[in-house]
Design an enzyme around this catalytic site. Structure first.
Site, mmCIF file in Angstrom:
data_model
loop_
_atom_site.group_PDB
_atom_site.id
_atom_site.type_symbol
_atom_site.label_atom_id
_atom_site.label_comp_id
_atom_site.label_asym_id
_atom_site.label_seq_id
_atom_site.Cartn_x
_atom_site.Cartn_y
_atom_site.Cartn_z
ATOM 1 C CD GLU A 735 32.269 17.351 -24.480
ATOM 2 O OE1 GLU A 735 33.336 17.375 -25.136
ATOM 3 O OE2 GLU A 735 31.237 16.783 -24.862
ATOM 4 C CB CYS A 769 38.711 23.595 -24.515
ATOM 5 S SG CYS A 769 37.092 24.102 -25.075
HETATM 6 P P1 NAD Z 1 39.294 22.231 -13.995
HETATM 7 O O1 NAD Z 1 39.389 20.827 -14.459
HETATM 8 O O2 NAD Z 1 40.329 22.719 -13.064
HETATM 9 O O3 NAD Z 1 37.894 22.444 -13.261
HETATM 10 C C1 NAD Z 1 36.671 22.131 -13.859
HETATM 11 C C2 NAD Z 1 35.627 21.897 -12.781
HETATM 12 O O4 NAD Z 1 35.959 20.719 -12.095
HETATM 13 C C3 NAD Z 1 35.566 22.989 -11.736
HETATM 14 O O5 NAD Z 1 34.235 23.242 -11.398
HETATM 15 C C4 NAD Z 1 36.306 22.372 -10.577
HETATM 16 O O6 NAD Z 1 35.926 22.874 -9.339
HETATM 17 C C5 NAD Z 1 35.903 20.934 -10.701
HETATM 18 N N1 NAD Z 1 36.772 19.963 -10.019
HETATM 19 C C6 NAD Z 1 38.085 20.055 -9.767
HETATM 20 N N2 NAD Z 1 38.516 18.957 -9.113
HETATM 21 C C7 NAD Z 1 37.452 18.145 -8.947
HETATM 22 C C8 NAD Z 1 37.242 16.875 -8.356
HETATM 23 N N3 NAD Z 1 38.235 16.204 -7.782
HETATM 24 N N4 NAD Z 1 36.034 16.353 -8.383
HETATM 25 C C9 NAD Z 1 35.017 17.005 -8.955
HETATM 26 N N5 NAD Z 1 35.128 18.214 -9.506
HETATM 27 C C10 NAD Z 1 36.343 18.773 -9.520
HETATM 28 O O7 NAD Z 1 39.181 23.143 -15.299
HETATM 29 P P2 NAD Z 1 39.093 24.725 -15.416
HETATM 30 O O8 NAD Z 1 40.399 25.324 -15.078
HETATM 31 O O9 NAD Z 1 37.895 25.232 -14.703
HETATM 32 O O10 NAD Z 1 38.807 24.887 -16.972
HETATM 33 C C11 NAD Z 1 39.798 24.837 -17.913
HETATM 34 C C12 NAD Z 1 39.882 23.465 -18.542
HETATM 35 O O11 NAD Z 1 38.627 23.115 -19.107
HETATM 36 C C13 NAD Z 1 40.851 23.388 -19.694
HETATM 37 O O12 NAD Z 1 41.542 22.186 -19.623
HETATM 38 C C14 NAD Z 1 39.958 23.399 -20.920
HETATM 39 O O13 NAD Z 1 40.515 22.830 -22.061
HETATM 40 C C15 NAD Z 1 38.793 22.649 -20.431
HETATM 41 N N6 NAD Z 1 37.613 22.965 -21.213
HETATM 42 C C16 NAD Z 1 37.131 22.029 -22.087
HETATM 43 C C17 NAD Z 1 36.023 22.312 -22.858
HETATM 44 C C18 NAD Z 1 35.452 21.314 -23.828
HETATM 45 O O14 NAD Z 1 34.333 21.503 -24.279
HETATM 46 N N7 NAD Z 1 36.161 20.262 -24.193
HETATM 47 C C19 NAD Z 1 35.412 23.552 -22.738
HETATM 48 C C20 NAD Z 1 35.933 24.476 -21.828
HETATM 49 C C21 NAD Z 1 37.018 24.160 -21.063
#
Ligand code: NAD
Length: 975
Positions: A735, A769
């Site tokens: 997501e 998001c």
């Molecule tokens: P992010 O992508 O930076 O991090 C999300 C998670 O991924 C964290 O736990 C992070 O540590 C992990 N991660 C980062 N790099 C990784 C890798 N190489 N391998 C595996 N895991 C890794 O996002 P964020 O800043 O925590 O959250 C904000 C983002 O999330 C925004 O883009 C928002 O739109 C999105 N979001 C989407 C939804 C949805 O339901 N579509 C809901 C909430 C947030």
């Protein structure tokens, strides 16, 4: 049997009632006059609920229609089919192009005439002749200012100025009028929500502080001029807020001993009597008297709908009779408080009026101490009859422009066409026995039968003081626990972890909430290994047993909701309402997924031919890695974890670097509820390190990821390149982000559109998001929308999340702030600033911004910014707006504010996003009601909180049994 005293009272009420009804003069309308047509319309609407809805919707939108063809279009859409014959016929004939201007004129005139019946004029000057006529007839008035919702401080100031001017204009004009003194005195009815843009039940002190500087000048001027003021009551959630501000205002030294203030009490509220008690004690404490207008209440439909939507107890009596009954009880209570409370009865019900007259006599309250109040344009015959019996009456007179007055008009039409309304009864034709029948007390409610197996957990009711106190206590308690050290949880062990990370408060970066020892790839290795070993037993436990554990966890979380919410207030700078929403969503996931898992495990029988039995069912895949973001630090992490556990997978949870504290609390809670330690592990850590290790681990079957598109797409690539896991190729749930648009149509309700866009764009500083980052406004709506939006954004409370007044908290990290500021520089360079809020110093604050004239191709218009930044685009037509909205790489949420049925239908079909919202904000999806998730760059479309969410955590299996043995099939016997 009634007691003799009661019987005596009842006899007297009946007598007085008959006397009153006899004094009502019959009113006859001449056929085919506009007034006659109006009555017919009301009659049709009373009989035909569908026509009633269409009529109300049409009347509501009409003033915003600016062209003849727009009027014709709406007439056809609202009344073309299924309307009463004369209306449908008229709309068909007049829709031909040459007739359109004529149709538009006639329809407008008809609705304006309807409005004129209930609204006395555009402003005080306009209404003066009508007020004068009333006063000279011996009738007092109270003036109500109709208007738009207050969205900015500027608008609140304008309301204050209008009230002040009314006092002046009416005072001066009234001097020359004849009529009794009580009728000549100026009297205003004031809505406190008009005096602040932020009427916040969670923050009565801050709200009062914001509105008092506007309310006090009005009250002081009223006192100086010998005028009276009634404070109107609004929806139940604002009740305490209004009381708080009212009491605070009367403490003002300049108002000491003043007896010109009054307030409304709504008898449909179950706790109306307590309010009267409170008012009596307030008057005693202030050493003065307070006027009280006892009414039935004007928001009956809304209160019942909203309470049901939120899962709260309905605050009003649901039976009409019970309200009438309570009105009589409150009458007794009010009269007993005389002269501390000065009674006024706002009702059009002859029985309610008669009982007040009789009860007053019996309580020794003199006739001239009573008032009967009625609405302008309603029940005039009855009002005259009350005067004829020698009582004072006062008319509630609204003034204002038609567009903002529509809400009022629709409420009056609703009342006039409601089946139970007395207004539609012609008293002269009615049977006095029916009209005067004593109202029955409320019946005992049967226990609520839960029809649906799942219901959303109720959100906090911030208007309740005990809930506010609970939240405050939790904030204090959580603060005392600052400074702890947290380690990973691998089975029953707490490995030391590697790097230590300080969790700082975004609102006070110098304060460290906790120090977290981050998990290492080795910890991930052990966790997955243990999870793999624990899997067969967890799978064998079955959905029912797993579900029972999750339901127990839901109960535990509900008990500790304030502690969890307070933790997020600090850790992720979530304002109260948002933090509470996170907790409630997590509770919902626990219960909802437990049910869904049971359903999937049962499977379904596909018996399409005889002699063969087919069962389709699902079983768990294996080990799931949960990789979650910080912006819904509890809900999303809990949702994905719970989905995995319910489905029968073991879970290794890797929360975002920014939100390890609440994640650990949740993992501990699940274990307390009975999830075996080896089934669930907690690995706080860096995405590129532990996250990546989990993604690549050969024993991980499912990767449940929510976060940015960049990371999500990376994970998909990595997973695709890995060798198959034990259950097969790795299954990724992703997501991702959004760049969401809201379309504001030409005929939209601008009050609602501005409020909806502001809430969607700036709630939690735009870090959702689902947040709105593009507002696309069609045609002529643009100017007004832009201006009011700017005022609203400049008035938004930006501040620390512990303060319940805050809407825009600081952003999550210095890195996030920097990134948003880079986009802001670009926006300043490329576009024009429309509005900018103010941000305090100290934390990682970014002020809310609105820009326009940005190219749709600019990175500002295309990238997800994840902060309080909104872009405004004009569009020539609704179709253009749709094209612009769809022109995005993301497809997560979208919104439309429109009252055009055809446009709404078009948007439902053509506005291609995962979650489209019509005439409401675009954030705040509810589990089970709005399964959430997008497509394109926003995700794979699996959706959270829906009936299909568990599918990717499972493997489908079909078992087919041949039941045809030696030529006979048991299931074919006897057919
Ligand atoms: P992010 O992508 O930076 O991090 C999300 C998670 O991924 C964290 O736990 C992070 O540590 C992990 N991660 C980062 N790099 C990784 C890798 N190489 N391998 C595996 N895991 C890794 O996002 P964020 O800043 O925590 O959250 C904000 C983002 O999330 C925004 O883009 C928002 O739109 C999105 N979001 C989407 C939804 C949805 O339901 N579509 C809901 C909430 C947030």
């Amino acid at each position: 049997m009634a007691a003799p005293a009661d019987a005596d009272l009842e006899r007297a009420i009946q007598e007085r009632g008959r006397e009153l009804l006899a004094a009502v003069e019959p009113h006859r309308l001449i056929q085919l006059t506009p007034a006659w047509w109006q009555e017919r319309l009301f009659e049709w609407a009373t009989r035909d609920p569908e026509f009633r809805v269409r009529l109300l919707r049409f009347v509501d939108v009409l003033p915003t229609l600016r062209t003849a063809s727009a009027v014709a279009d709406h007439v056809r859409q609202h009344f073309g089919r299924g309307a009463p014959r004369p209306v449908a016929l008229g709309s068909a004939v007049a829709d031909r192009p040459p007739f359109r201007p004529l149709l538009s004129r006639i329809v407008r005139q008809a609705v304006f005439a309807m409005a004129e019946r209930f609204i006395a004029g555009r402003d005080a000057e306009d209404a003066l002749p009508k007020l004068r006529a009333l006063v000279e007839e011996g009738v007092a008035y109270t003036l109500d200012v109709l208007g738009e919702a207050t969205l900015s401080h500027r608008e609140a100031d304008q309301y204050r100025d209008r009230y002040l001017r009314l006092l002046e204009v009416l005072g001066a004009a009234g001097e020359g009028w004849r009529g009794p003194e009580f009728a000549r005195a100026v009297n205003l009815s004031v809505k406190l929500s008009a005096l602040t843009p932020h009427f916040e039940p969670a923050a009565p002190e801050a709200t009062t502080a914001d509105l008092l500087p506007r309310l006090l000048p009005i009250l002081r001027a009223a006192r100086e001029r010998g005028a009276g003021i009634y404070v109107d009551m609004e929806q139940y959630r604002y009740r305490d807020l209004v009381h708080h501000a009212f009491a605070a205002a009367l403490e003002d030294p300049a108002l000491r001993g003043w007896d010109g203030a009054g307030i409304v009490v709504q008898a449909y509220l179950r706790d109306a009597e307590e309010i009267l008690e409170w008012l009596e004690s307030l008057a005693r404490r202030l050493g003065t008297s307070i006027a009280v207008r006892l009414v039935k209440g004007a928001y009956w439909d809304e209160e019942r709908v909203v309470a049901r939507q939120l899962g709260h107890a309905v605050p009003v009596f649901e039976e009409k009779d019970a309200t009438d009954w309570n009105f009589e009880r409150c009458t007794e209570r009010l009269l007993a408080a005389w002269p501390r409370l000065r009674p006024a009865f706002g009702t059009h019900n002859p029985r309610s009026i008669a009982q007040a007259m009789v009860r007053a006599e019996r309580s020794g309250v003199p006739r001239e101490a009573l008032e009967f109040q009625m609405l302008y344009g309603m029940a005039e015959g009855l009002r005259r009859a009350v005067v004829r019996l020698g009582y004072r009456t006062r008319v509630y007179v609204p003034v204002g422009e038609l567009i903002p007055g529509m809400g009022y008009l629709v409420r009056r039409l609703l009342e006039n066409t409601a089946n139970e309304s007395w207004i539609v009864h012609k008293f002269e034709e009615a049977d006095p026995e029916t009209v005067l029948r004593p109202p029955a007390p409320p019946r005992e409610r049967p226990a609520i039968v839960r029809a649906a197996p799942f219901r959303n957990h109720p959100a906090a009711e911030w208007h309740r003081p005990e809930q506010r106190q609970a939240m405050r206590a939790a904030l204090d308690a959580v603060r005392t626990r600052f400074g702890r050290e947290l380690a990973p949880l691998v089975g029953e062990h707490e490995p030391p972890g590697g790097e230590a990370l300080a969790v700082r408060l975004p609102a006070e970066p110098d304060t460290v909430m906790a120090t977290v020892h981050l998990a290492t790839p080795h910890d991930a290795e052990i966790a997955v290994e243990r999870a793999r070993k624990a899997f067969p037993a967890w799978r064998a436990a079955g959905a029912r047993r797993r579900g029972d554990i999750l339901r127990r966890a839901a109960e535990l979380l509900a008990e500790r909701r304030w502690e969890f919410a307070a933790t997020m207030v600090y850790e992720c700078a979530k304002p109260w309402r948002e933090a509470d929403g996170d907790v409630v969503e997590a509770i919902d996931y626990l219960r909802y997924y437990a049910l869904q898992a049971e359903r999937l495990e049962r499977g379904e029988r596909l018996e399409l031919v005889p002699g063969e039995r087919n069962r389709l069912f699902r079983e768990p895949r294996g080990v799931a890695a949960i990789i979650s973001p910080w912006n819904f630090p509890l809900a999303i992490m809990a949702g994905m974890t719970t989905a995995a556990l319910a489905a029968g997978c073991c879970a290794v949870v890797k929360p975002a670097e920014e939100s390890p504290v609440v994640a650990r609390l949740f993992v501990e809670l699940l274990r307390e509820a009975g999830v075996p330690p080896d089934v669930l592990h907690y690995l706080p850590g860096r995405g590129e390190v532990v996250g990546e290790a989990l993604v690549r681990h050969p024993e991980v079957d499912v990767i449940a990821f929510t976060g940015s598109a960049e990371v999500g797409l990376h994970i998909l690539r990595v997973a695709a390149g890995c060798p198959p896991a034990p259950s097969g190729p790795k299954r990724v749930i992703a997501e991702m982000g959004g760049k969401n648009a809201v379309i504001v149509d030409e005929d939209a309700d601008i009050d609602e559109a501005v409020a909806g866009v502001v809430a969607s764009a700036f709630g939690y500083a735009g870090q959702k998001c689902s947040a709105c980052s593009r507002a696309i406004v069609v045609g002529t709506a643009h100017r007004e929308f832009r201006e009011r939006l700017a005022g609203a954004v400049e008035s938004l409370p930006v501040g620390p999340p512990e303060d319940p007044w805050t809407v825009v908290p600081p952003v999550i990290s210095p890195g996030a702030k920097e990134k948003i500021e880079r986009y802001l520089s670009l926006a300043y360079a490329e576009g024009e600033l429309v509005a900018c809020g103010r941000a305090p110093d100290g934390g990682w604050y970014v002020a809310p911004h609105v820009f326009e004239a940005i190219s749709p191709d600019s990175p500002v218009a295309r990238d997800e910014i994840f902060g309080p930044v909104l872009l405004l685009f004009p569009a020539d037509s609704f179709e253009d707006a749709l094209n612009l909205a769809n022109d995005a790489e993301y497809a997560l949420t979208g919104g439309v504010f429109s009252r055009n049925p055809r446009h709404i239908e078009l948007a439902m079909r053509e506005f291609r996003v995962g979650n489209l919202y019509v005439n409401r904000k675009i954030t705040g999806a509810m589990v089970g009601r709005q399964p959430f998730g997008g497509f394109r760059r926003s995700g794979l479309g699996d959706k959270a909180g829906g009936p299909d969410t568990l599918l990717p955590y499972t493997i489908p299996r079909v078992v087919t049994e041949n039941t045809l043995r030696r030529g006979f099939a048991e299931d074919f016997l006897g057919r």
